[in-house]
Design a protein around this motif. Sequence first.
Motif, PDB file in Angstrom:
ATOM      1  N   GLY A 191       0.787  -1.235   0.000  1.00 46.63           N
ATOM      2  CA  GLY A 191       0.000   0.000   0.000  1.00 46.63           C
ATOM      3  C   GLY A 191       0.810   1.272   0.000  1.00 46.63           C
ATOM      4  O   GLY A 191       0.237   2.357  -0.154  1.00 46.63           O
ATOM      5  N   LEU A 192       2.135   1.185   0.161  1.00 44.59           N
ATOM      6  CA  LEU A 192       2.975   2.379   0.228  1.00 44.59           C
ATOM      7  C   LEU A 192       4.127   2.237  -0.752  1.00 44.59           C
ATOM      8  O   LEU A 192       4.620   1.134  -1.008  1.00 44.59           O
ATOM      9  CB  LEU A 192       3.548   2.579   1.634  1.00 44.59           C
ATOM     10  CG  LEU A 192       2.564   2.754   2.795  1.00 44.59           C
ATOM     11  CD1 LEU A 192       3.324   2.925   4.097  1.00 44.59           C
ATOM     12  CD2 LEU A 192       1.650   3.952   2.561  1.00 44.59           C
ATOM     13  N   LYS A 193       4.556   3.380  -1.275  1.00 49.11           N
ATOM     14  CA  LYS A 193       5.789   3.448  -2.056  1.00 49.11           C
ATOM     15  C   LYS A 193       6.807   4.201  -1.205  1.00 49.11           C
ATOM     16  O   LYS A 193       6.486   5.249  -0.631  1.00 49.11           O
ATOM     17  CB  LYS A 193       5.559   4.172  -3.386  1.00 49.11           C
ATOM     18  CG  LYS A 193       4.493   3.552  -4.267  1.00 49.11           C
ATOM     19  CD  LYS A 193       4.337   4.331  -5.565  1.00 49.11           C
ATOM     20  CE  LYS A 193       3.194   3.786  -6.423  1.00 49.11           C
ATOM     21  NZ  LYS A 193       1.868   3.934  -5.786  1.00 49.11           N
ATOM     22  N   THR A 194       8.033   3.653  -1.111  1.00 46.90           N
ATOM     23  CA  THR A 194       9.032   4.257  -0.222  1.00 46.90           C
ATOM     24  C   THR A 194      10.327   4.510  -0.986  1.00 46.90           C
ATOM     25  O   THR A 194      10.654   3.833  -1.961  1.00 46.90           O
ATOM     26  CB  THR A 194       9.340   3.330   0.964  1.00 46.90           C
ATOM     27  OG1 THR A 194       9.918   2.120   0.489  1.00 46.90           O
ATOM     28  CG2 THR A 194       8.087   3.015   1.756  1.00 46.90           C
ATOM     29  N   GLU A 195      11.048   5.521  -0.513  1.00 47.17           N
ATOM     30  CA  GLU A 195      12.369   5.846  -1.050  1.00 47.17           C
ATOM     31  C   GLU A 195      13.178   6.479   0.072  1.00 47.17           C
ATOM     32  O   GLU A 195      12.647   7.267   0.869  1.00 47.17           O
ATOM     33  CB  GLU A 195      12.247   6.800  -2.236  1.00 47.17           C
ATOM     34  CG  GLU A 195      13.586   7.107  -2.903  1.00 47.17           C
ATOM     35  CD  GLU A 195      13.408   8.024  -4.113  1.00 47.17           C
ATOM     36  OE1 GLU A 195      14.424   8.599  -4.545  1.00 47.17           O
ATOM     37  OE2 GLU A 195      12.270   8.171  -4.610  1.00 47.17           O
ATOM     38  N   VAL A 196      14.472   6.109   0.148  1.00 43.89           N
ATOM     39  CA  VAL A 196      15.328   6.596   1.216  1.00 43.89           C
ATOM     40  C   VAL A 196      16.470   7.402   0.615  1.00 43.89           C
ATOM     41  O   VAL A 196      17.111   6.959  -0.345  1.00 43.89           O
ATOM     42  CB  VAL A 196      15.897   5.420   2.044  1.00 43.89           C
ATOM     43  CG1 VAL A 196      16.847   5.936   3.122  1.00 43.89           C
ATOM     44  CG2 VAL A 196      14.774   4.619   2.669  1.00 43.89           C
ATOM     45  N   ALA A 197      16.724   8.578   1.173  1.00 46.68           N
ATOM     46  CA  ALA A 197      17.856   9.417   0.776  1.00 46.68           C
ATOM     47  C   ALA A 197      18.482   9.971   2.041  1.00 46.68           C
ATOM     48  O   ALA A 197      17.899  10.848   2.694  1.00 46.68           O
ATOM     49  CB  ALA A 197      17.410  10.546  -0.150  1.00 46.68           C
ATOM     50  N   GLY A 198      19.643   9.425   2.412  1.00 50.49           N
ATOM     51  CA  GLY A 198      20.269   9.848   3.661  1.00 50.49           C
ATOM     52  C   GLY A 198      19.414   9.432   4.833  1.00 50.49           C
ATOM     53  O   GLY A 198      19.075   8.255   5.005  1.00 50.49           O
ATOM     54  N   LEU A 199      19.024  10.417   5.654  1.00 44.08           N
ATOM     55  CA  LEU A 199      18.147  10.157   6.790  1.00 44.08           C
ATOM     56  C   LEU A 199      16.716  10.604   6.514  1.00 44.08           C
ATOM     57  O   LEU A 199      15.929  10.800   7.440  1.00 44.08           O
ATOM     58  CB  LEU A 199      18.681  10.868   8.044  1.00 44.08           C
ATOM     59  CG  LEU A 199      20.039  10.381   8.557  1.00 44.08           C
ATOM     60  CD1 LEU A 199      20.452  11.169   9.805  1.00 44.08           C
ATOM     61  CD2 LEU A 199      20.015   8.890   8.863  1.00 44.08           C
ATOM     62  N   THR A 200      16.393  10.756   5.234  1.00 42.57           N
ATOM     63  CA  THR A 200      15.044  11.166   4.844  1.00 42.57           C
ATOM     64  C   THR A 200      14.325  10.001   4.183  1.00 42.57           C
ATOM     65  O   THR A 200      14.872   9.345   3.285  1.00 42.57           O
ATOM     66  CB  THR A 200      15.083  12.361   3.884  1.00 42.57           C
ATOM     67  OG1 THR A 200      15.773  13.450   4.525  1.00 42.57           O
ATOM     68  CG2 THR A 200      13.670  12.802   3.510  1.00 42.57           C
ATOM     69  N   VAL A 239      14.296  10.838   9.836  1.00 43.97           N
ATOM     70  CA  VAL A 239      14.482   9.908  10.943  1.00 43.97           C
ATOM     71  C   VAL A 239      15.689  10.339  11.761  1.00 43.97           C
ATOM     72  O   VAL A 239      16.594  11.020  11.256  1.00 43.97           O
ATOM     73  CB  VAL A 239      14.662   8.467  10.429  1.00 43.97           C
ATOM     74  CG1 VAL A 239      13.425   8.007   9.700  1.00 43.97           C
ATOM     75  CG2 VAL A 239      15.883   8.353   9.530  1.00 43.97           C
ATOM     76  N   PRO A 240      15.754   9.959  13.035  1.00 42.60           N
ATOM     77  CA  PRO A 240      16.871  10.419  13.880  1.00 42.60           C
ATOM     78  C   PRO A 240      18.203   9.763  13.563  1.00 42.60           C
ATOM     79  O   PRO A 240      19.249  10.277  13.950  1.00 42.60           O
ATOM     80  CB  PRO A 240      16.399  10.040  15.295  1.00 42.60           C
ATOM     81  CG  PRO A 240      15.430   8.935  15.100  1.00 42.60           C
ATOM     82  CD  PRO A 240      14.726   9.235  13.807  1.00 42.60           C
ATOM     83  N   GLY A 241      18.181   8.613  12.896  1.00 47.63           N
ATOM     84  CA  GLY A 241      19.431   7.937  12.605  1.00 47.63           C
ATOM     85  C   GLY A 241      19.188   6.671  11.821  1.00 47.63           C
ATOM     86  O   GLY A 241      18.045   6.275  11.559  1.00 47.63           O
ATOM     87  N   PRO A 242      20.250   5.999  11.402  1.00 44.65           N
ATOM     88  CA  PRO A 242      20.092   4.737  10.671  1.00 44.65           C
ATOM     89  C   PRO A 242      19.353   3.699  11.516  1.00 44.65           C
ATOM     90  O   PRO A 242      19.379   3.725  12.737  1.00 44.65           O
ATOM     91  CB  PRO A 242      21.538   4.304  10.415  1.00 44.65           C
ATOM     92  CG  PRO A 242      22.341   5.549  10.532  1.00 44.65           C
ATOM     93  CD  PRO A 242      21.659   6.388  11.561  1.00 44.65           C
ATOM     94  N   GLY A 273      23.544   3.253   7.269  1.00 43.38           N
ATOM     95  CA  GLY A 273      24.482   4.236   7.785  1.00 43.38           C
ATOM     96  C   GLY A 273      24.931   3.906   9.186  1.00 43.38           C
ATOM     97  O   GLY A 273      24.400   3.009   9.841  1.00 43.38           O
ATOM     98  N   PRO A 274      25.946   4.630   9.682  1.00 45.25           N
ATOM     99  CA  PRO A 274      26.426   4.386  11.051  1.00 45.25           C
ATOM    100  C   PRO A 274      25.382   4.801  12.080  1.00 45.25           C
ATOM    101  O   PRO A 274      24.611   5.733  11.879  1.00 45.25           O
ATOM    102  CB  PRO A 274      27.683   5.266  11.143  1.00 45.25           C
ATOM    103  CG  PRO A 274      27.464   6.341  10.124  1.00 45.25           C
ATOM    104  CD  PRO A 274      26.704   5.705   9.002  1.00 45.25           C
ATOM    105  N   ILE A 275      25.397   4.087  13.181  1.00 41.85           N
ATOM    106  CA  ILE A 275      24.421   4.347  14.241  1.00 41.85           C
ATOM    107  C   ILE A 275      24.956   5.437  15.154  1.00 41.85           C
ATOM    108  O   ILE A 275      26.078   5.333  15.658  1.00 41.85           O
ATOM    109  CB  ILE A 275      24.131   3.066  15.039  1.00 41.85           C
ATOM    110  CG1 ILE A 275      23.584   1.993  14.110  1.00 41.85           C
ATOM    111  CG2 ILE A 275      23.180   3.333  16.180  1.00 41.85           C
ATOM    112  CD1 ILE A 275      23.423   0.658  14.769  1.00 41.85           C
TER     113      ILE A 275
END
Length: 868
Positions: A191-200, A239-242, A273-275
């Motif tokens: 039901g959703l389409k997602t894409e990640v760029a960095g922390l967005t 998001v706050p982090g990986p 990404g690093p935590i």
Amino acid sequence: MRKAGFVIALGLLGATPLLAKHPEPADPFRCIAVNGGVLLEWSFVFIAPIEAYVILRDGEPLVKLPPDATSYFDGAVPAGTHAYALLAINWTGELLDLAKCEVVVEDSGLRCKVDGNKVYLEWGPILIDVLILKFRISRNGETIATVPTDQLSYVDTVFAVGGYRYAVHAVTSPDSELLVGTCGVTVTCFGLKTEVAGLTVYLAWDPSPIVSPVRLIYIVTRDDELVAKAERTEYKDAVPGPGTYLYQVYEDFGTTRNVPIRLVGACLVEVPGPIPGPQDLVCAIDPIDPVPLDPVPLDPATVEAGDPGAIDSDGDGIVDSTIPVVVIALKWMNPIRYDKIVILRNDIVIATLEGPAEGYRDRVRAGGTFHYLVIGILSNRRSEPAECKVEVPPTLVPPPQDLTCRVIDVIDLEPVDPTDPQPIGGGVDAIPVPVVILRWWNPIRYAKLVVLRDGTELARLAGDATGYRDVNPPSGLHVYGVYGIVDDGRRSRAVTCEVEVGPRPVPPVENLQCLVTQPTAANARASVILVWENAAAYDKILVIRDGVVIFEDTGELRKYLDIGVPPGVHVYCIVAVLDGRRSTPTCCQVVIEGPPARNLLYFTPGAIEPVPVDLGVPPPIPEPIPPLPGNRITCLANNPDPVHGWSFGVGNDPQFIVPRDANIRGTATQAFHGGRGPDFLHIDLLDDGRGVVMAVVIDVGASPVDPPETLPPGRGHRLLNIVYAAGPHGVPGEAYPVRYTNTLGSPPVQVLFVVKGFEVVPATLPGWVSLPGPRFLRGDSNGDGHADLSDAKHTLDWLFLGGKKPGCMEAANANGSAQVNIADPIYLLQFLFSGGPAPPFPFPFCALAPAPLTCEDPGICILPVLEG
């Protein structure tokens, strides 16, 4: 990060799981195909805890299980060959490989396919000759539908991400059914389409098909927490982090109901990404402890059983106060949601907390510096640590804890603790050397630590030391002690342990003399007469010439005549045998006149290498130094033919001696080309201290009109001087072997001469190096140069009346035992006045000798007067 095998992280046993010997069956990990699935069973025993197990199927994570799990059934396995891997997660979040297996799964009869949140099931054909009433379909063990017998497919709709296990049963009667097949699927997004760029994270979804006069609002949640209310069919979230995040979107028509009306979609989104580590960590002493502890003394020497708070910290019988417990409060902020939090104090794990935790209270004993690390763990990844330090003022100084003693043999090939001495590996006439291993842990940070043996100081160590090796202590029962000293000079009481050291190596024969009768015109044969003294009642004596036993007799043998010895250099050694054990060889070297009969490499006897002095200070008055033993030897060569070049390695055991210098001063090597030396010269002291290598080409530019220079035929050519220093376990006054070897260097340097362009392998003889040690007189406790009544009184005053400690403890050890005690003055008095035995060597004159009980100031040292 994944690691194969198991290691000790920074020496902390609790840090990384160590795999212990597993019980039967021999195969600790098994995979069995059962009913369309795979049953996994394992049996591992760890000597340090783990956090969880992880199972991979075909390289992909399948499930995470608690650390007490011993089996798992994978019921959703497609037909084919599958590879499973079992891993463990340690406290750092690292995955450690345990075992792997492969299994073949036959077609289960049920096929599953996922499209979004729809799961398509197909089964059949049914090849059983039984009346089927209907098919029952279950999801995760619960019935979700029944279908008629002519329907061999079903479409299921799920409304949450996760793993699902399906099964189809053929119902043959109201009370019985047959399994048609099983399968499993994982729904990760619908039901959703997602894409990640960095922390967005970008989310998008289709508009609602429902027509309503009420304004439509979309509710967006992340990990079940509201992050937005949106009117459009898209949202951008920071998001706050990986990490891995669960997003869900709902439709809300603004009704009075407290829950959204309809789920639009859900997705698990991985943000790489690093935590990030915990933020704003502070640690401080908390003066108020909400949960007071009963006073439990760290010092186990309680004075009265009825008073657990009364302790004697230094063993003097005076009651001290209870060592207080101090609370240190830690606080931090979590930038992301961790799976767990790990806390270390002074590099040791002290707690594992739930992921949301943002505080911890630690209880420590007063006195010391405490360094804390707080680490966030997410999945199998760890964050950078947050750090802080707290210094707690000391009160009483607590002693080291859990002191243990054990004895090992340094040439014993049985595996030992990785921090223990490793096997020497034989060497020249290697004999077992007992080593006492001490281990403890420190409750505080000391400035230094002191190790005692039988009440006498043995060593001073750095304040963070947790172990010590006492090499080759005397045989008998020993009491070892360790105490700590803090910065202001206060000391803890000494903790002790006892250990029994077996008999020392067989004592070698003494005062070996080798006398030569050279050949004459009347008698063309030379003879060598060997005379020595036996230091014990031996079982057998072996006479060895150039490494070969030439005679063997009873232990009473004290002389031997070797007739018809050929010209050349020969090394004679006497070895004593007692109870099946051999002594170290006592050797001498002789030269039989005549031309050399063979190519030979050997060594000069050792000589003392003088220690460099400051030329700006007047040198001390020289005193006689015996030529043997010594830490300087010279490599010698015999050659019946001219030699154009040579190479060799000289090996030693770096545990005891290490080459300090190698040079050609005053040698035949330096004399080539009018003192300029050979055209090619290579001398290398190996970095690991295992020896020296040498390679020489005398004349590179020779021609027919300019014949090459060579090492002429002869005996006793000096090739190389080597000076040795003490290794970590070298004992002053003791002798250690060196030998020519082909194993040093990379590539290894070969032992050979070059004669007429061809390699000639010379024979070799070993040599011995002795470390310069103290010269003292046995029994001379007060250091006045004589062993008399005043020395017995001096020892008694020190032992019982607080008198001055002897400057040379080995000299005060009048009977030569493992320690200085009341037996020593009694032994000396019996010798002086009752006809008792004389003190052991060195006596009645001062001499160079080992001093295992230390000899810092031997006092006046009177050497024997040599007449003539």
